[in-house]
Design a protein around this motif. Structure first.
Motif: not given
Length: 328
Positions: A263-268
């Protein structure tokens, strides 16, 4: 059982118990370091720091060499099936408890084939090598170890096949001890102990005994290595969890789970396209749901995804883009 009591016709060597005790204490040190990092009390990632990685591999090597040696001492003059199956059942039960406990605490990194699973399987396989010439057992062991370095394939990086070995990147787990190369280490332990018992060293080994408190303490730990191994991690984790309620971690945030990292990578990545935070949150929530429902974590974590995996991920991206639409 005392250090001189016979085990399957062979004496119980105090030195081996001491070495096993040292190994279990070293493993506890490693797990304490890992837990401190996981809970956020240490910035040192022991899974990537080269010194800690070498330390962990050295501990595992010593454990498995001793497993091979122990098989020879217990069953080298004839397999004592009742004793073997009783211990085998205990190890399997402990391995299953480890899987259940780690799945409850670390569902993204649960142990599906760790040290105890490996010891159970390798002990069973090792019985077939107890009567072979030591040179043949050692040769097969070296081949098993070498094969893992000579061949690898990304298909073995999944949980379904990761227990075999041959993976270029580790499957998602906090502990994995695959057949290739680690069965080879047990075979070398079998061959080594067979050679020792056939040489004058066996008499010298039997005379190496000490009544010093440290030696006796280490030997005691070595004789009870299985229950100590099973119980030490839950105890350490419980103590750290209780301490975290009093003094929250401040050095580093806890290790992210696979889903949190996704999720963190996707949002970035999403924010990098100019989308709003609200839209990215909806999009990545959709992507997480699709990936988790379809069990596409192997595709997400693959360093070199296949065409099929890329097609699946692209389908998720298109679906979630359509579902989010133009909502700001």
């Amino acid at each position: 059982m005392s250090s001189t009591e016979a085990v399957g016709g062979s004496p119980r060597y105090q030195l081996l118990d001491i070495l096993r005790g040292v190994a279990i204490l070293a493993m506890i040190v490693f797990h304490v370091a890992w837990d401190l990092y996981y809970f956020g009390y240490s910035p040192v990632d022991v899974t990537t720091e080269i010194g800690w990685v070498v330390f962990q591999k050295s501990i595992l090597t010593s454990f498995l060499l001793l497993v091979g040696a122990g098989l020879v001492l217990a069953h080298g003059r004839g397999i004592r099936w009742q004793k073997f199956w009783r211990r085998f059942a205990l190890i399997v039960a402990a391995a299953l408890a480890t899987t259940a406990g780690t799945y409850w605490m670390f569902p993204d990194y649960f142990v599906f084939f760790g040290v105890l699973h490996a010891i159970a399987l390798f002990s069973l396989i090792g019985l077939a090598f107890l009567r072979l010439p030591p040179w043949l057992t050692a040769t097969i062991g070296i081949v098993v170890i070498g094969a893992n370095f000579a061949y690898n394939n990304t298909i073995f990086s999944s949980r379904e096949l990761g227990w075999i070995g041959f993976w270029p990147t580790s499957p998602p787990t906090s502990d994995v001890v695959p057949i290739f190369p680690w069965l080879g280490t047990v075979l070398l332990g079998i061959a080594g102990m067979r050679l020792i018992l056939a040489s004058p060293l066996t008499d010298k080994l039997a005379t190496i005994r000490s009544n010093e408190p440290v030696a006796r303490g280490l030997a005691f730990i070595g004789r009870w290595s299985l229950p100590i191994y099973v119980l030490h991690q839950p105890l350490i984790i419980a103590l750290l969890w209780g301490f975290s309620l009093i003094q929250p971690a401040t050095l580093t945030p806890p290790v992210q789970s696979v889903s949190q990292g996704f999720v963190t990578s996707c949002q970035q990545s999403c924010l990098g396209t100019g989308s709003t935070a609200a839209r990215c949150e909806r999009y990545c929530g959709c992507a997480l749901e699709q990936v988790d429902t379809s069990n596409m974590w192997d595709a997400v974590s693959a360093t070199d995804p296949t065409a099929e995996q890329l097609a699946s991920l692209n389908s998720v991206a298109k679906l979630c883009t359509a579902m989010v639409g133009t909502v700001p």
